[in-house]
Design an enzyme around this catalytic site. Structure first.
Site, PDB file in Angstrom:
ATOM      1  CB  ALA A 106      -0.899  -0.007   1.233  1.00  0.00           C
ATOM      2  CE  LYS A 107       5.446   4.860  -0.521  1.00  0.00           C
ATOM      3  NZ  LYS A 107       6.603   3.978  -0.279  1.00  0.00           N
ATOM      4  N   GLY A 108       0.475   5.836   0.651  1.00  0.00           N
ATOM      5  CA  GLY A 108      -0.413   6.983   0.782  1.00  0.00           C
ATOM      6  C   GLY A 108       0.362   8.258   0.588  1.00  0.00           C
TER       7      GLY A 108
END
Ligand code: GLU
Length: 419
Positions: A106-108
């Protein structure tokens, strides 16, 4: 912005396709991996110190949750977009699988220049962003961590906001926290330490040793580059150049790394460091050195400057510092590249240790953390080196292939819903 729009996404995509073709991956699995599982776009209104309200664009993308909860950092940078965040989330899936973690990718991020903001503004922005993404994060769902522009303090605000929403302390919602609130010893320097482990493993494979004539240039003297510089310096290597956003400093006889560290820790720019030779970031990348560590940001070596990069070994401390074309140009001329998903995996490995320690409320000493980090990285390095020989490909492809075979196995076992 569409998912495919950024050059970074296209690059990650083309690396995936080329590794998939080399290993003859099941095309149905390959097709699935091209797309993130889910992507959340949020608006983050912040009241600035002057009383006005500004709305920032934020994202959290979960690329794959096949192997476990999503894992990956949160980036505060003006280039953040849905497409770039999706590419970085995809790389996290491959990174976690490569080193055998029970985690997805994931990444944000928020499209913002955090260097322009006060502490109060940063805190307000982080707390509102956390509230907006709270529905998809959590110790069993998706566990953020620091990335470019964020640090332990950012993670502490994130942990506090999530815990306020729940009504009790939830340390497992985030990693890269300060040790005082459930962080792990060794997390802060783990990415840089892992980079140096990989360099040492590569030297062993080549029957070479780091000596006081081994020259090193480090692009980005921050969370990754600084600890890497320290470990190499203490092994006797000569760090001839380091850089930050303001420019680079160079000394053919080797820089005084402790003095430069002191300078940078006092929030001063390398541009202003007296008594040393100043060069540009571009010149640093082209230095004739044994080891180049691009540890700042993606896309710094492309088809336009790859021909000028002379380093014998390149250890990708950042995510995606070399484009796919640059990797091919450099490996064709005999350069050895230690690819990002292996080379900088030390950060997420110790993040995994932090998550485990937080869930158990049982904390390890530093030697235990570093020993386990070393062993996981050694196993992964050997797997990639072997895949390079088996598939007669470069290390980048070998890392993708090793990772993809793990994900492919897991995806096939779990099957598709609905079938
Ligand atoms: N942002 C780091 C990375 O790109 C660390 C991620 C994590 O610890 O979850 O690997």
């Amino acid at each position: 912005m569409s998912l495919f729009e950024s050059p970074f996404f296209q690059d990650a995509f083309s690396q995936l396709e080329s590794a998939g073709a080399t290993m003859k991956m099941d095309p149905n699995v390959l097709e699935r991996l091209k797309y993130p599982k889910r992507a959340l776009q949020v608006s983050v209104p912040v009241r600035l110190d002057d009383g006005t309200v500004k709305v920032f664009e934020g994202y959290r993308v979960q690329h794959s949750l096949t192997l476990g909860p999503g894992k990956g950092g949160i980036r505060y940078h003006p280039h953040v977009s849905l497409s770039e965040t999706a590419a970085l989330a995809m790389l996290m899936t491959f990174k976690c699988a490569l080193v055998g973690l029970p985690l997805g990718g994931a990444k944000g991020g928020i499209k913002v220049d955090p260097t322009d903001m006060s502490r109060a503004e940063l805190q307000a922005m982080t707390r509102r962003y956390t509230t907006e993404i709270a529905m998809i994060i959590g110790p069993d769902k998706d566990v953020p961590a620091p990335d470019i522009g964020t640090d332990g303090q950012t993670m502490a605000w994130l942990m506090d906001t999530y815990s306020q929403l729940k009504g009790y302390a939830v340390p497992g919602v985030v990693t890269g926290k300060p040790v005082a609130i459930g962080g792990s010893l060794g997390r802060a320097e783990s990415t840089g330490k892992g980079v140096v482990f990989c360099i040492n493993f590569a030297y062993e494979k080549l029957n070479q040793k780091i000596t006081n004539s081994t020259t090193v240039a480090i692009h980005g003297f921050g969370k990754v580059g600084m600890p890497a510089a320290h470990d190499l310096h203490s092994q006797g290597a000569k760090i001839v150049a380091i850089s930050d956003v303001s420019g680079a400093i160079y000394n053919a006889k080797g820089l005084n790394i402790p003095a430069a560290t002191e300078w940078v820790r006092n929030r001063k720019l390398l541009r202003d460091l007296p008594d040393c030779e100043h060069i540009t970031n571009e010149q640093l990348l082209e230095l004739d050195v044994d080891i180049l560590i691009p540890a700042a940001i993606d896309g710094v070596v492309t088809k336009d400057n790859a021909h000028k990069v002379k380093a014998r070994m390149i250890a990708e401390g950042a995510n995606g510092p070399l484009t796919h074309e640059a990797v091919d140009i450099i490996t064709d001329r005999g350069g050895l590249i230690i690819p990002d998903i292996l080379c900088n995996a030390g950060g997420v490995i110790v993040s995994y240790f932090e998550w485990v320690q937080g869930l158990q409320m049982f904390f390890w000493d530093l030697d235990t953390v570093n020993k386990k980090l070393h062993d996981i990285m050694k196993t992964a390095f050997d797997v990639v080196w072997k895949a390079k020989d088996t598939y007669k490909c470069n290390m980048k492809q070998a890392a993708f292939i090793s990772s993809l075979s793990r994900i492919e196995g897991a995806m096939k076992l779990r099957g598709m819903w609905p079938g």
